[in-house]
Design a protein around this motif. Structure first.
Motif, mmCIF file in Angstrom:
data_model
loop_
_atom_site.group_PDB
_atom_site.id
_atom_site.type_symbol
_atom_site.label_atom_id
_atom_site.label_comp_id
_atom_site.label_asym_id
_atom_site.label_seq_id
_atom_site.Cartn_x
_atom_site.Cartn_y
_atom_site.Cartn_z
ATOM 1 N N ALA A 58 -52.553 80.484 4.547
ATOM 2 C CA ALA A 58 -52.723 81.807 5.159
ATOM 3 C C ALA A 58 -51.663 82.761 4.622
ATOM 4 O O ALA A 58 -50.519 82.382 4.393
ATOM 5 C CB ALA A 58 -52.621 81.694 6.672
ATOM 6 N N THR B 112 -56.039 83.317 13.722
ATOM 7 C CA THR B 112 -57.471 83.003 13.726
ATOM 8 C C THR B 112 -57.690 81.498 13.635
ATOM 9 O O THR B 112 -58.491 80.913 14.388
ATOM 10 C CB THR B 112 -58.178 83.704 12.543
ATOM 11 N N ASN C 115 -60.946 77.174 5.805
ATOM 12 C CA ASN C 115 -61.446 77.734 7.062
ATOM 13 C C ASN C 115 -62.949 77.507 7.182
ATOM 14 O O ASN C 115 -63.463 77.168 8.256
ATOM 15 C CB ASN C 115 -61.127 79.224 7.127
ATOM 16 N N GLU D 219 -54.354 85.777 9.975
ATOM 17 C CA GLU D 219 -55.108 84.610 9.506
ATOM 18 C C GLU D 219 -54.627 83.344 10.212
ATOM 19 O O GLU D 219 -55.445 82.482 10.579
ATOM 20 C CB GLU D 219 -54.953 84.463 7.991
ATOM 21 N N TYR E 107 -57.498 79.506 1.473
ATOM 22 C CA TYR E 107 -57.569 79.730 2.923
ATOM 23 C C TYR E 107 -59.026 79.832 3.378
ATOM 24 O O TYR E 107 -59.445 79.174 4.347
ATOM 25 C CB TYR E 107 -56.820 81.016 3.288
ATOM 26 N N SER E 108 -59.820 80.657 2.687
ATOM 27 C CA SER E 108 -61.223 80.839 3.068
ATOM 28 C C SER E 108 -62.000 79.533 2.951
ATOM 29 O O SER E 108 -62.863 79.242 3.793
ATOM 30 C CB SER E 108 -61.876 81.906 2.188
#
Length: 560
Positions: free
Chosen positions: A140, A148, A114, A145, A110-111
């Protein structure tokens, strides 16, 4: 060990920005642990160096998950420092190390996606940014999340001037926001939704909603959110009220300095240059130019620094690989030497073992040879001497007048044969007329009570028979005649010879008591069988118990 990730959510261009450190558990990799220590104290350059060292260590251990995690952290640090291209390269490289089927890696994935969305958006590549945000949503692990990423995706559509798509996303997110539990998220959606409606329709009255969002952010002490609100309000009032627009531009500038966001400072200064009177505008312009130059230098320095760190690391890695290759080569040479020595040792052991076995085999063969020799001479004594004497005895028995000289001659022949056994000379006068030999042999067993009849005893037949086979045939017949004389009580013996289908066939029969069902093959019959089989012949006993004996023998003849 559960993998943790340092999450840096940098939301530029009117998006609230949040930095979060998730402290990982300690590992056996000292570089990895040290990187998080530097991260927690804000020493980001050192953190990058140690994440890079940790990545190389994990590469040696083939720990794919932590290689990917280290690279994601490095990419986020690069993005925060403004090295967007370098950040994208690192993030894209991390993907191959992260298994998308392992749920424990979802936070890292996810990070990473993103971050790719953020870097693409900051480079103006909004279409690809949307795709990366969609990938991030797939991994997510919370509604927060997801919201966002949807918010960031909507912002990209705003910059693409696709206001309808942007508004639809904001409306969908608005339905999933709890204004009590997530006040910051609620204020962000209210503010963005109102601002995009204004951009779509310049006559839309967005002031009330944007001010409501600002009040929520002020109450929550959300400086990043306040920064975004003042930016929106300054743009909203730009054509409606210079004073209000200027007020919000000043507030944005002050807050952006507090949160240490140089990009937001530049945006605020740009607004001030456009809104202020010429005197103040010139002052803010100088600040803007100095800040932009400084920021450019800092980011260029960061890019060069990151590149240098990666270069040095790669150089060290190559040197390490060369050293490892040299060590492997040395170990391979040692292994070859050891294998050669082992092979020589095994060959020596094998040679000793083989030689010992060979000696044992030769010893056994010698013993076997001695036994065979003893058995061979035993058979010969039985066939030649015993049967020869018995033949003489039978002849004496069946003759009314004894020819002393003839008897002595015959005994002399038996004596000579017994003496010649060790010289393998058992053929006697085999080279003489074999027809006559067979006739004399059968005649010697004839008497007034036992008649012998011979069929097929012709010279033309025996001319086709090899000499060694003739010798065995004579000894076989002698054994059969002796056996009949001793045991059968027969009055008539019929012996027939003929060649059929290139085989010599011998039929031997008498009218005695015959054989029992289970014929006991003592020395005599055993010798008969052995001689027949040594010539590749066949032997068959007829089942005629009480009615006489029938023996059928055949030998293959060579074609010629």
């Amino acid at each position: 060990m559960k993998l943790k990730i340092y999450l840096l959510l940098i939301l530029f261009f009117l998006v609230s920005c949040k930095k979060e450190i998730i402290e990982p558990a300690k590992t056996e990799n000292k570089f990895y642990d040290k990187a998080y220590d530097f991260l927690s104290t804000g020493e980001k350059d050192s953190a990058f160096i140690y994440f890079n060292l940790a990545q190389n260590t994990f590469s040696q251990n083939k720990d794919s998950a932590r290689i990917g995690n280290s690279m994601v952290n490095m990419a986020i640090l690069q993005s925060e420092a403004g090295d967007y291209y370098g950040s994208q390269e690192t993030s894209l490289g991390a993907i191959k190390y992260l298994n998308k089927k392992e749920e424990k890696l979802y936070p890292i994935l996810y990070s990473n996606y993103n971050n790719l969305g953020i870097t693409s958006r900051n480079l103006g590549d909004y279409k690809n940014a949307v795709l990366f945000y969609d990938n991030a949503i797939a991994f997510a692990t919370s509604q927060s999340e997801i919201n966002t990423c949807l918010n960031n995706k909507a912002i990209c559509y705003k910059f693409l001037e696709n206001y309808s798509a942007s508004l639809q996303i904001f409306k969908d997110v608005f339905k999933n926001i709890d204004p009590v539990k997530d006040q910051k998220g609620y204020a962000r959606i209210v503010d963005n939704l109102a601002f995009v409606k204004f951009l779509q329709n310049k006559n839309y009255d967005a002031e009330m909603d944007m001010n409501a969002a600002l009040k929520i952010r002020e109450k929550a002490e959300d400086l990043w959110g306040q920064n975004a609100s003042h930016s929106h309000l300054s743009d909203y009032f730009a054509d409606k009220s210079i004073e209000k627009s200027l007020f919000h531009a000043h507030r944005m500038y002050e807050i952006s300095k507090k949160i240490k966001s140089p990009d937001d400072q530049l945006e605020a200064l740009q607004k001030l240059v456009d809104l202020e009177n010429p005197v103040h505008s010139k002052k803010y312009y100088k600040i803007y130019v100095n800040l932009e130059d400084s920021l450019t230098n800092v980011r260029n320095k960061a890019k060069n620094q990151f590149a240098l760190i990666r270069y040095d690391s790669e150089k060290n890695r190559v040197d390490l690989l060369k050293a490892e290759a040299k060590n492997i080569e040395n170990r391979y040479q040692i292994l070859q030497r050891n294998i050669a020595l082992g092979a020589v040792f095994l060959a020596f052991i094998f040679a000793v073992f083989w030689n010992r076995k060979r000696k044992e085999r030769l010893k056994q063969e010698k013993i076997f040879e001695v036994k065979n020799t003893a058995l061979k001479y035993s058979k010969k004594v039985h066939d030649v001497v015993s049967n020869g004497i018995y033949q003489v005895m039978s002849e004496i028995e069946n003759t009314s007048e004894i020819d002393k000289e003839g008897l002595l001659d015959k005994l002399e022949i038996v004596y000579e044969k017994s003496r010649d056994i060790s010289y393998e000379d058992l053929t006697g006068n085999a080279d003489s007329d074999f027809k006559m030999q067979i006739a004399n042999l059968t005649k010697s067993f004839s008497s007034e009570t036992l008649k012998t009849i011979i069929i097929g005893n012709e010279e033309i037949l025996w001319s086709k028979i090899p000499q060694d086979l003739k010798t065995d045939i004579k000894l076989i017949l002698q054994e059969l005649l002796v056996n009949t004389k001793k045991h059968s009580e027969a009055k008539k013996i019929i012996l027939k010879f003929e060649i059929v289908a290139n085989r010599l066939q011998i039929a031997y029969s008498d009218d005695g008591i015959g054989f029992t069902n289970n014929i006991e093959k003592k020395n005599g019959l055993q010798n008969v069988e052995t001689r027949i089989f040594s010539q590749k012949g066949n032997l068959t006993f007829g089942e005629t118990t009480g009615k006489g004996a029938n023996v059928f023998i055949s030998f293959p003849l060579k074609k010629g």
